[in-house]
Design an enzyme around this catalytic site. Structure first.
Site, PDB file in Angstrom:
ATOM      1  CB  SER A  47       8.284 -10.351   3.732  1.00 14.47           C
ATOM      2  OG  SER A  47       8.174  -8.956   3.514  1.00 14.47           O
ATOM      3  CG  HIS A  48       9.407  -8.244  -0.225  1.00  9.49           C
ATOM      4  ND1 HIS A  48       8.417  -8.487   0.710  1.00  9.49           N
ATOM      5  CD2 HIS A  48       8.847  -8.476  -1.431  1.00  9.49           C
ATOM      6  CE1 HIS A  48       7.309  -8.847   0.082  1.00  9.49           C
ATOM      7  NE2 HIS A  48       7.541  -8.842  -1.220  1.00  9.49           N
ATOM      8  CB  ALA A 123      10.939  -3.967  -0.986  1.00  6.32           C
ATOM      9  CG  ASP A 178       7.411  -0.384   0.090  1.00  6.55           C
ATOM     10  OD1 ASP A 178       6.330  -0.588  -0.498  1.00  6.55           O
ATOM     11  OD2 ASP A 178       8.463  -1.012  -0.174  1.00  6.55           O
ATOM     12  CB  ALA A 180       0.957  -5.325   0.972  1.00  8.71           C
ATOM     13  CD  GLU A 188       5.478 -10.372   7.640  1.00 10.94           C
ATOM     14  OE1 GLU A 188       6.301  -9.883   6.842  1.00 10.94           O
ATOM     15  OE2 GLU A 188       5.751 -10.658   8.808  1.00 10.94           O
ATOM     16  CE  LYS A 230     -12.172   5.021   5.769  1.00  9.61           C
ATOM     17  NZ  LYS A 230     -11.869   5.869   6.906  1.00  9.61           N
ATOM     18  N   PRO A 306       7.084   5.996   9.754  1.00  7.89           N
ATOM     19  CG  PRO A 306       5.737   6.089   7.849  1.00  7.89           C
ATOM     20  CD  PRO A 306       6.001   6.761   9.149  1.00  7.89           C
TER      21      PRO A 306
HETATM   22  P1  NDP Z   1       4.710  -3.654   6.733  1.00  5.64           P
HETATM   23  O1  NDP Z   1       3.348  -3.826   7.182  1.00  5.64           O
HETATM   24  O2  NDP Z   1       5.778  -4.474   7.330  1.00  5.64           O
HETATM   25  O3  NDP Z   1       5.234  -2.131   6.924  1.00  5.64           O
HETATM   26  C1  NDP Z   1       4.933  -1.184   6.049  1.00  5.64           C
HETATM   27  C2  NDP Z   1       5.403   0.205   6.355  1.00  5.64           C
HETATM   28  O4  NDP Z   1       4.766   0.679   7.532  1.00  5.64           O
HETATM   29  C3  NDP Z   1       6.893   0.380   6.559  1.00  5.64           C
HETATM   30  O5  NDP Z   1       7.266   1.590   5.961  1.00  5.64           O
HETATM   31  C4  NDP Z   1       6.994   0.376   8.082  1.00  5.64           C
HETATM   32  O6  NDP Z   1       8.149   1.029   8.578  1.00  5.64           O
HETATM   33  C5  NDP Z   1       5.753   1.117   8.467  1.00  5.64           C
HETATM   34  N1  NDP Z   1       5.308   0.812   9.822  1.00  5.64           N
HETATM   35  C6  NDP Z   1       5.142  -0.389  10.384  1.00  5.64           C
HETATM   36  N2  NDP Z   1       4.726  -0.254  11.668  1.00  5.64           N
HETATM   37  C7  NDP Z   1       4.637   1.070  11.899  1.00  5.64           C
HETATM   38  C8  NDP Z   1       4.263   1.846  13.026  1.00  5.64           C
HETATM   39  N3  NDP Z   1       3.896   1.272  14.166  1.00  5.64           N
HETATM   40  N4  NDP Z   1       4.284   3.194  12.921  1.00  5.64           N
HETATM   41  C9  NDP Z   1       4.658   3.788  11.769  1.00  5.64           C
HETATM   42  N5  NDP Z   1       5.025   3.099  10.665  1.00  5.64           N
HETATM   43  C10 NDP Z   1       5.006   1.763  10.725  1.00  5.64           C
HETATM   44  O7  NDP Z   1       4.729  -3.817   5.113  1.00  5.64           O
HETATM   45  P2  NDP Z   1       4.136  -4.979   4.216  1.00  5.64           P
HETATM   46  O8  NDP Z   1       4.366  -6.285   4.889  1.00  5.64           O
HETATM   47  O9  NDP Z   1       2.785  -4.632   3.772  1.00  5.64           O
HETATM   48  O10 NDP Z   1       5.121  -4.855   2.960  1.00  5.64           O
HETATM   49  C11 NDP Z   1       6.478  -5.253   3.112  1.00  5.64           C
HETATM   50  C12 NDP Z   1       7.198  -5.101   1.812  1.00  5.64           C
HETATM   51  O11 NDP Z   1       6.656  -5.987   0.867  1.00  5.64           O
HETATM   52  C13 NDP Z   1       7.138  -3.708   1.193  1.00  5.64           C
HETATM   53  O12 NDP Z   1       8.462  -3.280   0.993  1.00  5.64           O
HETATM   54  C14 NDP Z   1       6.439  -3.922  -0.134  1.00  5.64           C
HETATM   55  O13 NDP Z   1       6.916  -3.147  -1.218  1.00  5.64           O
HETATM   56  C15 NDP Z   1       6.702  -5.391  -0.394  1.00  5.64           C
HETATM   57  N6  NDP Z   1       5.662  -5.950  -1.241  1.00  5.64           N
HETATM   58  C16 NDP Z   1       5.961  -6.157  -2.557  1.00  5.64           C
HETATM   59  C17 NDP Z   1       5.003  -6.642  -3.391  1.00  5.64           C
HETATM   60  C18 NDP Z   1       5.266  -6.836  -4.839  1.00  5.64           C
HETATM   61  O14 NDP Z   1       4.372  -7.213  -5.552  1.00  5.64           O
HETATM   62  N7  NDP Z   1       6.425  -6.587  -5.342  1.00  5.64           N
HETATM   63  C19 NDP Z   1       3.652  -6.976  -2.926  1.00  5.64           C
HETATM   64  C20 NDP Z   1       3.449  -6.678  -1.511  1.00  5.64           C
HETATM   65  C21 NDP Z   1       4.433  -6.185  -0.715  1.00  5.64           C
HETATM   66  P3  NDP Z   1       9.348   0.122   9.147  1.00  5.64           P
HETATM   67  O15 NDP Z   1       9.895  -0.612   7.952  1.00  5.64           O
HETATM   68  O16 NDP Z   1      10.310   1.087   9.749  1.00  5.64           O
HETATM   69  O17 NDP Z   1       8.746  -0.792  10.170  1.00  5.64           O
HETATM   70  O1  PYC Z   2       4.621 -10.286  -0.735  1.00  5.05           O
HETATM   71  O2  PYC Z   2       2.697  -9.902  -1.706  1.00  5.05           O
HETATM   72  C1  PYC Z   2       3.921 -10.131  -1.744  1.00  5.05           C
HETATM   73  C2  PYC Z   2       4.598 -10.163  -3.051  1.00  5.05           C
HETATM   74  C3  PYC Z   2       4.056 -10.345  -4.259  1.00  5.05           C
HETATM   75  C4  PYC Z   2       5.078 -10.315  -5.175  1.00  5.05           C
HETATM   76  C5  PYC Z   2       6.219 -10.100  -4.508  1.00  5.05           C
HETATM   77  N1  PYC Z   2       5.910 -10.012  -3.201  1.00  5.05           N
END
Ligand code: NDP
Ligand code: PYC
Length: 338
Positions: A47-48, A123, A178, A180, A188, A230, A306
């Site tokens: 996704s990123h 990310a 890391d 959301a 995603e 939460k 993670p």
């Molecule tokens: P995910 O839900 O994919 O995963 C988040 C974290 O949880 C990762 O560190 C992942 O490790 C870990 N994880 C996942 N499954 C497990 C598990 N079963 N047990 C333990 N740990 C687990 O993340 P999001 O989709 O919420 O976010 C993805 C990316 O999007 C992030 O990098 C975030 O910074 C970015 N983002 C950026 C935004 C922006 O505004 N710039 C806004 C929102 C998100 P692993 O990677 O090893 O699976």
């Molecule tokens: O995936 O939520 C997201 C996001 C927002 C800005 C960049 N990524």
């Protein structure tokens, strides 16, 4: 099944650089953005990774971003580093300001970097892991656009508001998470929509506030936070720490700034760094061992830490020398060169 293409690792940055340059980004930003996209794609962050090149180009085409701005780091005598991204993408400002954050964390034990006036698409884990590689624990947060309903609400007030944390581990990859604070990142949901797949339950409501698994209806309606009230409270914390605390926009205000155009949200970012050596003094080794005991206790019962999936993906992709991306995405990226 999704059709994929293989991209050799040494093709990724040149492809990103060419597309970014062709679409108006100046060299310093080209390099900072391409590095982030490569880093994320190498770890299979779909996704990123390269997918976010689309957001970078949309942002430029909207005409508000400055593709050439030089970030300005303000001198300070306290533990706060202030970096003005000057209406550019955040990454060059982060790159320029991190050395000063590291200095200040080592000097004061704890320090903060506030980045202002940036477009943000990326990310956060590469930033906190960079600090962990210096022996610092770190946290980073950003708001985004107000796509997410607070718990109990049904319209977007909050951003997807990621929180990243990294803890250095001697001799191995850091403990990092890391994610959301929304149940799904916006990126995603976009990937589900592109793949024509329904979302799981509990991710979003439609325009009428009714639960939906349709990605488009979710994007037109409101996303939900993870963990109910939460996640909602954590998301509000991100709004406050990476918004009013650092004199920058909330996700509601970022959405207003976009005025209906797409592209990356526009706001600030806060990064905190903690110097373990300053906190621990002579007891560093004992406390490292206590942290390791905790990690072992988690892993020994079959749970995973993670970032383990990500580290495994990195090792596999480095070994085989390529990444796989969807053909649809690759085609979309190539169109930006026309
Ligand atoms: P995910 O839900 O994919 O995963 C988040 C974290 O949880 C990762 O560190 C992942 O490790 C870990 N994880 C996942 N499954 C497990 C598990 N079963 N047990 C333990 N740990 C687990 O993340 P999001 O989709 O919420 O976010 C993805 C990316 O999007 C992030 O990098 C975030 O910074 C970015 N983002 C950026 C935004 C922006 O505004 N710039 C806004 C929102 C998100 P692993 O990677 O090893 O699976
Ligand atoms: O995936 O939520 C997201 C996001 C927002 C800005 C960049 N990524």
């Amino acid at each position: 099944m999704t059709e994929t293409v293989q991209l050799a690792l040494d093709e990724i940055k040149p492809l990103c650089e060419k597309v970014l340059r062709h679409n108006g980004y100046g060299e310093a930003h080209v390099s900072a953005i391409a590095h982030m996209l490569y880093t994320c794609q190498l770890d299979d962050c779909q996704s990123h990774g390269l997918f976010r090149l689309l957001m970078c180009i949309d942002t430029m085409r909207n005409g508000k971003i400055d593709g050439n701005a030089e970030p300005v780091i303000a001198p300070s005598s306290n533990a706060i580093v202030k970096a003005d991204a000057c209406n550019a993408m955040s990454l060059l400002a982060v790159e320029k300001a991190l050395p000063e954050l590291i200095n200040k964390a080592r000097q004061h034990g704890i320090a903060a970097l506030a980045i202002n006036n940036c477009y943000h698409f990326s990310a956060l884990w590469p930033e906190v892991e960079r600090l962990a590689s210096e022996g610092l624990a770190a946290m980073a947060m950003v708001p985004s656009h107000s796509w997410v309903a607070p718990a109990g609400g049904k319209r977007g007030s909050l951003g997807t508001n990621p929180i990243a944390f990294s803890w250095p581990r001697p001799g191995q990859n850091p403990f990092t998470f890391d994610f959301a604070t929304s149940a799904f990142a916006r990126g995603e949901i976009e990937l589900y929509r592109r793949a024509g797949k329904p979302l799981p339950d509990g991710v979003a409501v439609d325009r009428d506030g009714k639960p939906t698994t349709d990605p488009q209806a979710a994007m037109d309606g409101a996303m939900l936070t993870f963990g109910g009230y939460k996640g909602s409270a954590l998301s509000i914390m991100v709004e406050l720490l990476a918004g009013p605390l650092i004199d920058d926009l909330t996700s509601l205000e970022s959405m207003e700034h976009a005025a209906g155009l797409g592209g990356a949200p526009y706001h600030g970012e806060v990064i905190l760094a903690f110097d373990l050596a300053q906190f621990n003094g002579a007891r560093m080794e004992e406390n490292d061992a206590r942290a390791e005991r905790l990690f072992s206790d988690i892993i020994d019962q079959g749970a995973r830490l993670p970032s383990q999936r990500r580290y495994a993906a990195r090792a596999r992709n480095l070994e085989r020398g390529y990444v796989e991306v969807s053909k649809q995405l690759h085609d979309d990226i190539l169109k930006f060169l026309e």
